[in-house]
Enzyme design. Sequence first.
Site, short mmCIF file in Angstrom:
data_model
loop_
_atom_site.label_atom_id
_atom_site.label_comp_id
_atom_site.label_asym_id
_atom_site.label_seq_id
_atom_site.Cartn_x
_atom_site.Cartn_y
_atom_site.Cartn_z
N GLU A 51 -6.67 9.03 -12.80
CA GLU A 51 -6.72 10.23 -11.95
C GLU A 51 -7.36 9.98 -10.59
OE1 GLU A 51 -8.65 13.52 -13.91
OE2 GLU A 51 -7.51 13.28 -15.77
N GLU A 63 -3.52 8.85 -10.41
CA GLU A 63 -2.22 8.97 -11.08
C GLU A 63 -2.36 9.71 -12.39
OE1 GLU A 63 -2.69 7.27 -14.01
OE2 GLU A 63 -4.54 6.52 -13.12
#
Length: 353
Positions: free
Chosen positions: A319, A177
């Site tokens: 991430e 994310e």
Amino acid sequence: MTSLPRPTGLPEVPPLDQTLRAELQHIIDTKTKPPGSLGRLEALARQMGLIQRTTHPTVQRPAMIVFAGDHGIAAEGVSPYPQAVTAQMAANFLAGGAAINALSRVAGIELEVVNAGIATPLPSTNGLVDIPIAGGTRNFAREPAMTDAQALAAMQAGAERVRHHAALGTNVIGFGEMGIANTSAAACLMSRLCNVPVDECVGRGTGLDNAGLAKKRNVLAAALARHISVTNPLEVLATFGGFEIAMMAGAYLAAAEARMTILVDGFIATSALLVADALAPNLREYCVFAHASNEAGHRRMLDHLGAQPLLSLDLRLGEGTGAALAVPLLRAATAFINEMASFDSAGVENRDA
């Protein structure tokens, strides 16, 4: 927690089929090694075999989906970075210059970037899956971040991205994310779904100083008090979550439905799993918890889920980076169960001979 009917249109997660457990365990135990001597790799091999319903589990086309979205709560000054950084980092992912790009390349992972709801317009770029629910959520310090319909639409969109990868042959998947202020959303999801005081959930995120941390705690405590009556998992997601978190929640459900091994990343990714787990408790049987984040609250989340992380590297980037680092361990687990000789095939005497 309030029990309401399960939302329609979401993937179903059956319990893990245990038919092959004894056979898998026998295969593992008769490899040329002392019993249990490969530690967690043995549990991984058994889990992957159960998920894939085979005694020869594999890692096929591992994929990482990074969902990006903005949060209205950023207007309260809970992050030291401006909201424009979400779009800038999404562009960095697409250009191949972020940590998750480097780690995906070294681990042989197919990487996808999804615009779940970034506030700053992004130029049309090859490789971007552009499916925003809206240009960022609303400010949950003042009103719910999303409507229930938006949250459900985001979950369904995340599920569809997983189905796309399943059709291409993926059987191992992780989710990452990007979203300025998403640690604030995750902390509120954790506080409400785990019934934990918010001070135990709030960390420094992208690097708040002491004054910033105190302000963040105060803002989130007030927001939780404003929405004190919200307890149903979908409503909690809609009230405090983000579009990228909601898409991850739906993606988890679809990945389990497709019998994928799911690599769970850090604080934000696990907050999405809290939502999905509340809707489908069988889900955690399909999950491999890649690492314990250095973000405050993550270990408490893992305890709530009864999870044992594979790695502890003081990561707190997000991430999907921690999940990517676990892919070689899954490859190792499948390699030993498929390629290692048994005592009989190698002509080696077992200790019970």
